[in-house]
Enzyme design. Structure first.
Site, PDB file in Angstrom:
ATOM      1  N   GLU A   1      37.874  38.681  36.934  1.00 48.70           N
ATOM      2  CA  GLU A   1      37.679  39.800  36.238  1.00 48.70           C
ATOM      3  C   GLU A   1      36.284  40.131  35.555  1.00 48.70           C
ATOM      4  OE1 GLU A   1      39.783  42.249  35.705  1.00 48.70           O
ATOM      5  OE2 GLU A   1      41.987  41.470  36.277  1.00 48.70           O
TER       6      GLU A   1
ATOM      7  N   HIS B   1      39.546  44.353  44.625  1.00 49.49           N
ATOM      8  CA  HIS B   1      40.849  44.638  44.438  1.00 49.49           C
ATOM      9  C   HIS B   1      41.332  45.806  45.243  1.00 49.49           C
ATOM     10  CE1 HIS B   1      44.236  44.647  41.526  1.00 49.49           C
ATOM     11  NE2 HIS B   1      44.775  44.191  42.718  1.00 49.49           N
TER      12      HIS B   1
ATOM     13  N   HIS C   1      37.353  42.259  40.247  1.00 51.26           N
ATOM     14  CA  HIS C   1      38.132  43.337  39.452  1.00 51.26           C
ATOM     15  C   HIS C   1      37.397  43.627  38.267  1.00 51.26           C
ATOM     16  CE1 HIS C   1      42.304  41.911  40.904  1.00 51.26           C
ATOM     17  NE2 HIS C   1      41.506  40.654  40.723  1.00 51.26           N
TER      18      HIS C   1
ATOM     19  N   ASP D   1      39.204  49.125  41.685  1.00 47.79           N
ATOM     20  CA  ASP D   1      38.406  48.336  41.207  1.00 47.79           C
ATOM     21  C   ASP D   1      37.767  47.447  42.256  1.00 47.79           C
ATOM     22  OD1 ASP D   1      41.124  47.336  40.852  1.00 47.79           O
ATOM     23  OD2 ASP D   1      40.205  45.657  39.678  1.00 47.79           O
TER      24      ASP D   1
HETATM   25 ZN    ZN Z   1      42.078  44.641  39.660  1.00 48.69          ZN
END
Ligand code: ZN
Length: 238
Positions: free
Chosen positions: A111, A149, A46, A159
């Protein structure tokens, strides 16, 4: 995309899975048990779409927002762990991959501190590669199991976005390698949908949304109607 040549010297310097890589433990309350005895077989990447890693960290650990991820990697390579790998973090949401849903129960979420509008930094990519190697080793996850994602939630999520260097991961066996650039000569939409589904893009979306998701992953510079070049990366994937 970064220039391909830039990844080559870094590749040779990537440490083995035995090198320790210690995140900063910053626990999030936003997690639960993995359902149905599932263990991670996917890693979902992400971008945070926020202005700083601190902002993202605050949000991912705020019970009000009910979102989290296992890891967050900052632009300077600082990285945090918020949820234990054995637990189910709340990062993927609705979507599917290879016909399977509840991606949160099947995955580790990472992330990357990035707004989605600028390239990913070298320190960040270096830590990501090292972390991927370790997670893949720990859970026996195949390179094909490393996805974005947007791959599992086409049309809903975008993303890690058009600036993410998937080719770099592919060259280092940290993501599934794309197919033959020669590929098929024609571009019938039925064949495109069949190839995309076989590659994992199984979510029920219209042709245009599917094409956008596949382009985000393989050729984000692609524009206009479906072309044979859009089918090529989906062929003969290994
Ligand atoms: Zn995401």
């Amino acid at each position: 995309m970064a220039t391909p040549a830039a990844g080559i010297p870094v590749h040779s310097a990537v440490p083995s899975t035995t090198e320790s890589l210690s995140p900063i433990w910053h626990p999030s309350p936003n997690f639960g048990p993995r359902r149905d005895g599932l263990t991670p077989s996917l890693i979902v990447l992400h971008y945070t779409a926020m202005d700083s890693a601190q902002d993202a960290l605050d949000r991912l650990c705020d019970p009000v927002h009910e979102v989290s991820a296992h890891y967050l990697i900052g632009v300077d390579g600082t990285f945090w762990q918020m949820v234990r790998e054995r637990d189910r973090a709340w990062h993927a949401g609705a979507g599917e991959w290879h016909g399977q849903n509840d991606i949160n129960s099947r995955s580790i979420g990472i992330e990357l501190d990035n707004t989605g509008r600028h390239p990913f930094s070298e320190p960040q990519m270096n830590v990501l590669e090292r972390l991927l190697r370790q997670i893949m080793h720990r859970w026996a996850i195949h390179p094909n199991g490393v996805i974005g994602h947007s791959d599992m939630a086409p049309g809903r999520k975008f993303d890690p976005g058009s600036r993410f260097d998937w080719l770099r991961l592919e060259r280092n066996a940290l993501a599934g390698r794309r197919g033959d650039p020669e590929g098929p000569r024609d571009a019938p939409v039925d064949q495109f949908r069949a190839l995309a589904r076989a590659a994992g893009f199984s979510a029920d979306v219209d042709d245009e949304t599917l094409l956008s998701a596949v382009r985000l992953r393989y050729r984000p510079w692609g524009k206009g109607p479906l072309r044979s070049a859009d089918l090529a990366p989906l062929t003969k994937q290994t």
